[in-house]
Design a protein around this motif. Structure first.
Motif, PDB file in Angstrom:
ATOM      1  N   ILE A 161       0.840  -1.190   0.000  1.00 51.20           N
ATOM      2  CA  ILE A 161       0.000   0.000   0.000  1.00 51.20           C
ATOM      3  C   ILE A 161       0.874   1.238   0.000  1.00 51.20           C
ATOM      4  N   GLU A 162       2.100   1.122   0.563  1.00 48.93           N
ATOM      5  CA  GLU A 162       3.076   2.203   0.500  1.00 48.93           C
ATOM      6  C   GLU A 162       4.468   1.597   0.368  1.00 48.93           C
TER       7      GLU A 162
ATOM      8  N   MET B  52       1.343   4.615  -2.871  1.00 55.14           N
ATOM      9  CA  MET B  52       1.609   5.955  -2.354  1.00 55.14           C
ATOM     10  C   MET B  52       2.868   6.611  -2.921  1.00 55.14           C
ATOM     11  N   GLY B  53       3.827   5.826  -3.418  1.00 52.15           N
ATOM     12  CA  GLY B  53       5.062   6.400  -3.907  1.00 52.15           C
ATOM     13  C   GLY B  53       5.993   6.861  -2.807  1.00 52.15           C
ATOM     14  N   ARG B  54       5.616   6.651  -1.566  1.00 51.19           N
ATOM     15  CA  ARG B  54       6.347   7.006  -0.358  1.00 51.19           C
ATOM     16  C   ARG B  54       5.538   6.416   0.796  1.00 51.19           C
ATOM     17  N   ALA B  55       5.572   6.987   1.995  1.00 47.41           N
ATOM     18  CA  ALA B  55       4.659   6.570   3.058  1.00 47.41           C
ATOM     19  C   ALA B  55       3.846   7.772   3.495  1.00 47.41           C
TER      20      ALA B  55
ATOM     21  N   SER C 289      -3.834   7.348  -0.256  1.00 50.16           N
ATOM     22  CA  SER C 289      -3.262   6.510  -1.317  1.00 50.16           C
ATOM     23  C   SER C 289      -3.702   7.025  -2.687  1.00 50.16           C
ATOM     24  N   ILE C 290      -2.946   6.671  -3.711  1.00 53.71           N
ATOM     25  CA  ILE C 290      -3.299   7.064  -5.068  1.00 53.71           C
ATOM     26  C   ILE C 290      -4.635   6.456  -5.477  1.00 53.71           C
ATOM     27  N   PHE C 291      -4.983   5.317  -4.897  1.00 52.77           N
ATOM     28  CA  PHE C 291      -6.252   4.676  -5.250  1.00 52.77           C
ATOM     29  C   PHE C 291      -7.430   5.512  -4.750  1.00 52.77           C
TER      30      PHE C 291
END
Length: 367
Positions: free
Chosen positions: A100-101, A127-130, A137-139
């Motif tokens: 998820i991250e 997330m591309g990070r935390a 989240s991007i979702f």
């Protein structure tokens, strides 16, 4: 691609940096992963393009205060139990998982779950990070639902969460994680393969591995590990700008567990009278001010690192007297869009400062 013991160590190193101080310390998951590799062989990593459009992909990771996870270790079955319950709910097998991250220990957790179920991990994350909250989240940014999600604790407890929106999901999941001792595993945002291809942040696991490998190689060759890290990040195209924000010693640290998060402030005094830097964090580092002026802010990455080894120091590992460099990197472009900033930018954390990209605020922006 396969993740062997060396790549696992590189992933732990790179993910610790990408966590912006959060995501949990990867040390424990790295040890478990190394033991599993010794027994079963390398982990399987696949690209998004290897997914069938109708595949079931399950993002997963840990929710809670990272400081708790240092003393309260998992029993090892939480992720697999959560994934199997999701399969029961949806009436089909999970085909792949992804973090998820990508930050910290949460980058490694899906590897262990995938090995337990005999499925691959997708080279992507949410997330591309935390970030500290589930709806960041991007979702969620792209309008997908976190539900149904499954939250499991080390004591054997399990909860299925269904809520009308993702903010409500975060509030309920956070309270459940507190009730379970401040740390729990969550499977959320179940995706089709098509949705994963359209929305997940691609290549983040391989980027973290490349970043960790660059630091490792620089150390072995007597080269500069920070410059090696920056070159690897720029080469990924996900993180096109990176550099040192400050160099000094931690002279003050406030940290507490509040509402299920690790929250606090850090003061770093520069060497040779070079001023001071103040940072605020909520699981992750959120804003850095150099002599009162903002020089980096969420969603861009702000990570405190050992100034000699370039080891990332998560917020739960910070101590008075540590000699550190504060390093920044540009967040992936999809986190910088206007509708994304509403969920992950400064305003989402109650800050009045408008978002300004890190490469605009710092002189190394053209490096």
């Amino acid at each position: 691609m396969h993740i062997d013991k060396a790549a696992l160590g590189d992933l732990a190193c790179g993910a610790a940096f990408l966590g912006s101080g959060g995501g949990g310390d990867p040390y424990h998951n790295r040890l478990i992963g190394e033991a599993r590799i010794a027994r079963q062989g390398p982990f399987q990593l696949i690209g998004l393009d290897a997914l069938a459009d109708d595949a079931l992909v399950a993002p997963c990771g840990w929710i809670g205060a990272p400081a708790v996870s240092i003393e309260k270790l998992p029993n090892g079955s939480e992720a697999a139990r959560g994934l199997r319950r999701l399969e029961q709910l949806l009436g089909r097998r999970v085909d792949a998982v992804l973090p998820i991250e990508i930050g910290g220990g949460n980058a490694l957790a899906p590897l262990l779950a995938a090995a337990e179920l005999g499925i691959p991990v997708v080279d992507a994350d949410g997330m591309g990070r935390a970030f500290p909250e589930s709806q960041m989240s991007i979702f969620s940014i792209r309008g997908l639902s976190a539900c149904p999600s499954v939250l499991t604790g080390p004591c054997g407890s399990l909860a299925v969460i269904e809520t009308p929106d993702n903010h409500a999901h975060e509030r309920l999941a956070r309270q459940l994680s507190i009730a379970l001792g401040g740390d729990a595993h969550m499977v959320e945002y179940p995706l089709t393969g098509r949705q994963a291809k359209d929305h997940a942040i691609p290549g983040s696991i391989s980027t973290a591995i490349a970043a960790g490998a660059a630091i490792r190689a620089a150390r072995a060759n007597g080269a500069a590990p920070f410059e090696a890290l920056f070159a690897a990040l720029r080469g990924s195209r996900l993180y096109p700008f990176a550099g040192v924000l400050f160099d000094g010693k931690i002279v003050d640290l406030e940290r507490e567990i509040r509402d299920g998060f690790s929250c606090g402030n850090i003061v770093i005094e520069g060497f040779g009278g070079a001023g001071r830097m103040d940072l605020a964090f909520q699981n992750e580092n959120l804003v850095a001010r150099r002599d009162g002026t903002v020089c980096a802010m969420t969603p861009d990455i702000i990570t405190i690192m050992d100034r000699e080894t370039a080891d990332a120091i998560t917020t739960d590992r910070l101590k008075y007297g540590q000699r550190v460099k504060v390093v920044g990197a540009a967040a992936p472009w999809m986190l910088r869009e206007a509708h994304a900033l509403a969920l992950v930018g400064p305003a989402a954390f109650g800050m009045a400062d408008p978002y300004i990209p890190i490469e605009t605020l710092n002189p190394w922006r053209t490096a």
